[in-house]
Write a protein that holds these residues in place. Structure first.
Motif, PDB file in Angstrom:
ATOM      1  N   GLY A 121       0.614  -1.194   0.046  1.00  0.00           N
ATOM      2  CA  GLY A 121      -0.002   0.059  -0.038  1.00  0.00           C
ATOM      3  C   GLY A 121       0.594   1.423  -0.036  1.00  0.00           C
ATOM      4  N   ARG A 122       0.126   2.634   0.177  1.00  0.00           N
ATOM      5  CA  ARG A 122       0.551   3.811   0.029  1.00  0.00           C
ATOM      6  C   ARG A 122       1.769   3.879   1.359  1.00  0.00           C
ATOM      7  NH1 ARG A 122      -2.679   9.272  -1.106  1.00  0.00           N
ATOM      8  NH2 ARG A 122      -1.032  10.557  -1.925  1.00  0.00           N
ATOM      9  N   SER A 123       2.716   4.900   1.317  1.00  0.00           N
ATOM     10  CA  SER A 123       3.599   5.155   2.415  1.00  0.00           C
ATOM     11  C   SER A 123       2.898   5.489   3.603  1.00  0.00           C
ATOM     12  CB  SER A 123       4.581   6.201   1.761  1.00  0.00           C
ATOM     13  OG  SER A 123       3.903   7.381   1.690  1.00  0.00           O
ATOM     14  N   LYS A 124       3.475   4.890   4.506  1.00  0.00           N
ATOM     15  CA  LYS A 124       2.998   5.073   6.098  1.00  0.00           C
ATOM     16  C   LYS A 124       4.064   5.852   6.893  1.00  0.00           C
ATOM     17  CE  LYS A 124       0.568   0.711   5.727  1.00  0.00           C
ATOM     18  NZ  LYS A 124       1.328   0.138   4.330  1.00  0.00           N
ATOM     19  N   GLY A 125       3.664   6.545   7.844  1.00  0.00           N
ATOM     20  CA  GLY A 125       4.460   7.385   8.714  1.00  0.00           C
ATOM     21  C   GLY A 125       5.154   6.361   9.872  1.00  0.00           C
ATOM     22  N   VAL A 126       6.131   6.019  10.088  1.00  0.00           N
ATOM     23  CA  VAL A 126       6.744   4.953  10.844  1.00  0.00           C
ATOM     24  C   VAL A 126       7.091   5.982  12.209  1.00  0.00           C
ATOM     25  CG1 VAL A 126       8.341   3.324  11.449  1.00  0.00           C
ATOM     26  CG2 VAL A 126       7.565   3.487   9.178  1.00  0.00           C
ATOM     27  N   MET A 127       6.354   5.521  13.175  1.00  0.00           N
ATOM     28  CA  MET A 127       6.681   6.232  14.523  1.00  0.00           C
ATOM     29  C   MET A 127       7.841   5.625  15.324  1.00  0.00           C
ATOM     30  SD  MET A 127       2.737   7.106  15.874  1.00  0.00           S
ATOM     31  CE  MET A 127       2.308   5.620  16.181  1.00  0.00           C
ATOM     32  N   LEU A 128       8.823   6.429  15.346  1.00  0.00           N
ATOM     33  CA  LEU A 128      10.118   6.056  16.106  1.00  0.00           C
ATOM     34  C   LEU A 128      10.338   6.781  17.081  1.00  0.00           C
ATOM     35  CD1 LEU A 128      12.221   5.176  12.960  1.00  0.00           C
ATOM     36  CD2 LEU A 128      11.236   3.578  14.229  1.00  0.00           C
ATOM     37  N   THR A 129      10.410   6.304  18.568  1.00  0.00           N
ATOM     38  CA  THR A 129      10.749   7.008  19.530  1.00  0.00           C
ATOM     39  C   THR A 129      11.975   7.407  19.774  1.00  0.00           C
ATOM     40  OG1 THR A 129      11.000   5.051  21.016  1.00  0.00           O
ATOM     41  CG2 THR A 129       8.597   5.869  20.529  1.00  0.00           C
ATOM     42  N   HIS A 130      12.504   8.255  20.816  1.00  0.00           N
ATOM     43  CA  HIS A 130      14.052   8.269  20.937  1.00  0.00           C
ATOM     44  C   HIS A 130      14.415   7.160  21.556  1.00  0.00           C
ATOM     45  CE1 HIS A 130      14.239  12.959  20.921  1.00  0.00           C
ATOM     46  NE2 HIS A 130      12.990  12.730  20.960  1.00  0.00           N
ATOM     47  N   ARG A 131      13.714   6.394  22.255  1.00  0.00           N
ATOM     48  CA  ARG A 131      14.414   4.738  22.871  1.00  0.00           C
ATOM     49  C   ARG A 131      14.720   4.104  21.715  1.00  0.00           C
ATOM     50  NH1 ARG A 131      15.174   1.472  27.142  1.00  0.00           N
ATOM     51  NH2 ARG A 131      14.386  -0.681  26.752  1.00  0.00           N
ATOM     52  N   ASN A 132      13.786   3.956  20.680  1.00  0.00           N
ATOM     53  CA  ASN A 132      13.909   3.276  19.589  1.00  0.00           C
ATOM     54  C   ASN A 132      15.272   3.317  18.974  1.00  0.00           C
ATOM     55  OD1 ASN A 132      10.413   3.515  18.363  1.00  0.00           O
ATOM     56  ND2 ASN A 132      11.476   1.733  19.480  1.00  0.00           N
ATOM     57  N   LEU A 133      15.462   4.982  18.473  1.00  0.00           N
ATOM     58  CA  LEU A 133      16.779   5.024  17.967  1.00  0.00           C
ATOM     59  C   LEU A 133      17.924   4.851  18.672  1.00  0.00           C
ATOM     60  CD1 LEU A 133      15.079   8.123  16.053  1.00  0.00           C
ATOM     61  CD2 LEU A 133      15.409   5.933  15.251  1.00  0.00           C
ATOM     62  N   VAL A 134      17.817   5.398  19.967  1.00  0.00           N
ATOM     63  CA  VAL A 134      18.897   5.468  20.996  1.00  0.00           C
ATOM     64  C   VAL A 134      19.317   3.899  20.953  1.00  0.00           C
ATOM     65  CG1 VAL A 134      19.905   5.414  23.159  1.00  0.00           C
ATOM     66  CG2 VAL A 134      18.696   7.307  22.101  1.00  0.00           C
ATOM     67  N   ALA A 135      18.408   2.853  21.255  1.00  0.00           N
ATOM     68  CA  ALA A 135      18.625   1.512  21.214  1.00  0.00           C
ATOM     69  C   ALA A 135      19.366   0.879  20.192  1.00  0.00           C
ATOM     70  CB  ALA A 135      17.408   0.641  21.600  1.00  0.00           C
ATOM     71  N   ASP A 136      19.064   1.310  18.966  1.00  0.00           N
ATOM     72  CA  ASP A 136      19.473   0.860  17.733  1.00  0.00           C
ATOM     73  C   ASP A 136      21.059   1.457  17.449  1.00  0.00           C
ATOM     74  OD1 ASP A 136      18.567  -1.088  15.452  1.00  0.00           O
ATOM     75  OD2 ASP A 136      19.462   0.682  14.276  1.00  0.00           O
ATOM     76  N   LEU A 137      21.279   2.418  17.910  1.00  0.00           N
ATOM     77  CA  LEU A 137      22.731   2.771  17.743  1.00  0.00           C
ATOM     78  C   LEU A 137      23.616   2.149  18.736  1.00  0.00           C
ATOM     79  CD1 LEU A 137      22.215   6.850  17.452  1.00  0.00           C
ATOM     80  CD2 LEU A 137      22.618   5.177  15.432  1.00  0.00           C
ATOM     81  N   ALA A 138      22.943   1.882  20.211  1.00  0.00           N
ATOM     82  CA  ALA A 138      23.909   1.150  21.191  1.00  0.00           C
ATOM     83  C   ALA A 138      23.912  -0.086  20.788  1.00  0.00           C
ATOM     84  CB  ALA A 138      23.264   1.366  22.327  1.00  0.00           C
ATOM     85  N   GLN A 139      23.120  -0.730  20.100  1.00  0.00           N
ATOM     86  CA  GLN A 139      23.069  -2.331  19.576  1.00  0.00           C
ATOM     87  C   GLN A 139      24.252  -2.397  18.776  1.00  0.00           C
ATOM     88  OE1 GLN A 139      18.598  -2.075  19.099  1.00  0.00           O
ATOM     89  NE2 GLN A 139      18.510  -4.158  19.672  1.00  0.00           N
ATOM     90  N   MET A 140      24.102  -1.565  17.739  1.00  0.00           N
ATOM     91  CA  MET A 140      24.979  -1.529  16.493  1.00  0.00           C
ATOM     92  C   MET A 140      26.467  -1.148  16.975  1.00  0.00           C
ATOM     93  SD  MET A 140      24.972  -2.198  13.277  1.00  0.00           S
ATOM     94  CE  MET A 140      25.900  -2.082  11.834  1.00  0.00           C
ATOM     95  N   GLN A 141      26.488  -0.211  17.716  1.00  0.00           N
ATOM     96  CA  GLN A 141      28.154   0.135  18.221  1.00  0.00           C
ATOM     97  C   GLN A 141      28.466  -1.356  19.033  1.00  0.00           C
ATOM     98  OE1 GLN A 141      29.766   2.121  17.053  1.00  0.00           O
ATOM     99  NE2 GLN A 141      31.203   3.282  18.558  1.00  0.00           N
TER     100      GLN A 141
END
Length: 522
Positions: free
Chosen positions: A187-207
């Motif tokens: 379907g059509r593009s959707k707004g993906v709601m990403l929280t501060h915790r989501n994004l901080v977590a992904d950086l910490a996990q990747m690092q």
């Protein structure tokens, strides 16, 4: 069976994204944070932190704060980081838009995200101006233009006194930081709601398993509006104290030149770039010896291409996997511990993965195919204003159903082998067939249409439309041009085949497998 990372879970700081990413900026001071590729202009960490605070102060003075959305409609440049983190530091949310979006596409995103403010570049001003007016955006700002004309202000006019930057109290687990747009499964593009915790977590996990360090130099050739470029290049690089060299648009010759000139150590790429690095003569003669690794994501990669690149460039190619809905990465190959060719590697720390039979819902054995399900702190809060799509993607147990068919071995190494969902992957971008079909069927010469992706060495897949003409005068070339005027470049239909009837099931679902088989025989 639940698969996990080989490393232990990491501690996730309870911080907002900007504090986490720029927390060492004042300490790093004169170290280069960002370099503008076309001009060589350097933005130090100290200057970046001051300009982020100044932007936050200016936004707050305009009444922008928690609950408000700023849209970024910019090519890669140092100002991307200033605007993005300035909006977050003011307490707001950023929605990142493709600068090549058409007026129709940008208007939809601005309206759906309820963007109050829009930041663009001079070369995209006409599109931004029209979309902002249509969507009711309050103010348009232009980077790099001191006199953008009626209805717009220079981005520099937004800056306030850094000392006036607001102190924002918020819950990182619930406050939205980013609102990128994804087609999800259909379907059509959707707004993906990403929280501060989501994004901080992904950086910490990747690092924790793919470390970037101070002294590394990254090249920002992947667009920052896309979650891969935004998180794995821009924000991961800044968090680590590395230097990010920005490219407003990708050009292979320019890419190789920047790697050579700035002694780039880590380059993030997608398969078409790898293919070009393996075969394009423009790379010959360039000194790429500073590179220590190429990280590839965005689409499946053939082992043959990996071997070609490794032989020519002389550095390992480490594949990974992620989604906009998972804040970027969920799997990666670790340096020095690469999986066999074609593998996306192992899960990140704090991430759980299952491979599930899509019919029975039961976990499959190692080596058997099933749908990849993912759970972890990086999984999105949901799709903006679409509870049905959110529930269909992330179940009640917190498992995100990716729609990708995968295989795992006993060491929790994963391979993506197919996909249940119908998205087309063009040069790493997601293209939704349903969106193109809804557009094409509006053409007066079209009675019915189905769109599929067909394999292509350079792009990965090309969007191909099977069209039932409404009359005898439909010209495929004219239809291709008609679509191109209405969509962003990656969504353009590249091939059109006229047929008498679209194959469908009794329930009316398009039988795309039949069309793929027909395309393969052509």
């Amino acid at each position: 069976m639940i698969h996990r990372a080989p490393e232990p879970d990491v501690e996730l700081p309870a911080q907002d994204l900007t504090t986490y990413v720029l927390g060492r900026a004042d300490e790093l001071g004169a170290a280069p944070a960002l370099i503008d590729g076309p001009t060589g202009r350097v933005l130090t960490y100290g200057a970046l932190a001051r300009q982020v605070r100044a932007t936050a102060a200016g936004l707050a003075a305009r009444g922008f704060g928690p609950g408000d959305v700023l849209a970024l409609h910019l090519p890669n440049a140092p100002e991307y980081a200033i605007a993005f983190h300035g909006a977050l530091a003011a307490g707001g949310t950023c929605t990142t838009a493709n600068p090549l979006s058409t007026v129709r596409e940008l208007t939809h995103q601005l309206e759906h995200a309820r963007a109050r403010l829009l930041v663009t570049a001079p070369e995209h001003l006409s599109t931004a101006r029209a979309a902002a007016a249509a969507a009711g955006v309050e103010q348009l700002f232009v980077v790099g233009d001191d006199d953008p004309g009626a209805g717009a202000l220079p981005f520099a006019a937004l800056a306030g006194d850094p000392a006036d930057a607001p102190a924002i109290a918020r819950d990182p687990a619930s406050a939205l930081a980013a609102l990128p747009y994804s087609s999800g499964t259909t379907g059509r593009s959707k707004g993906v709601m990403l929280t501060h915790r989501n994004l901080v977590a992904d950086l910490a996990q990747m690092q924790a398993c793919f470390p970037i360090a101070r002294g590394d130099v990254l090249v920002g050739g992947l667009p920052f509006f896309h979650i891969f470029g935004l998180m794995m290049v821009l924000n991961l690089g800044l968090r680590a104290g590395a230097t990010v060299v920005t490219m407003p648009r990708f050009d292979l010759g320019r890419f190789a030149e920047l790697v050579e000139r700035h002694r780039v150590t880590v380059a993030h790429v997608v398969p078409p770039i790898l293919l070009a690095l393996a075969r394009d003569p423009v790379v010959g003669g360039r000194d790429l010896t500073s590179l220590r690794v190429l990280q590839c994501g965005g689409a499946p990669l053939s082992p043959e291409v990996v071997a070609e690149v490794t032989a020519r460039v002389g550095v390992p190619v480490l594949e990974g996997y992620g989604l906009t809905e998972t804040s970027s990465a969920t799997h990666v190959n670790r340096p020095g511990r690469e999986a066999p060719p074609g593998s996306i590697g192992q899960p990140l720390p704090n991430t759980r993965c299952r491979i599930v039979d899509p019919v029975s819902g039961a976990d499959v054995a190692d080596g058997e195919r099933g749908e990849l399900w993912i759970s972890g702190p990086q999984v999105m809060r949901g799709y903006l204003g679409d509870e049905a799509a959110s529930a269909a993607t992330v179940d009640a147990g917190g498992w995100l159903h990716t729609g990708d068919v995968a295989v795992a071995d006993a060491e929790s190494r994963f391979w993506i082998v197919d996909r249940i969902k119908e998205l087309i992957k063009y040069k790493g971008y997601q293209v939704a067939p349903a969106e193109l079909e809804a557009l094409i069927v509006a053409h007066p010469g079209v009675a019915d249409v189905a769109v599929i992706g067909v394999p292509d060495d350079d792009a990965g897949e090309l969007p191909k439309a099977f069209v039932v003409p409404a009359g005898s005068a439909l010209d495929p070339g004219e239809l291709i041009a008609w679509v191109a005027e209405r969509v962003a470049p990656q969504k353009r239909v590249r091939l059109v085949e006229l047929i008498e009837q679209i194959p469908k099931s009794p329930s009316g679902k398009i039988l795309r497998r039949q069309l793929r088989e027909q395309a393969a025989r052509a």
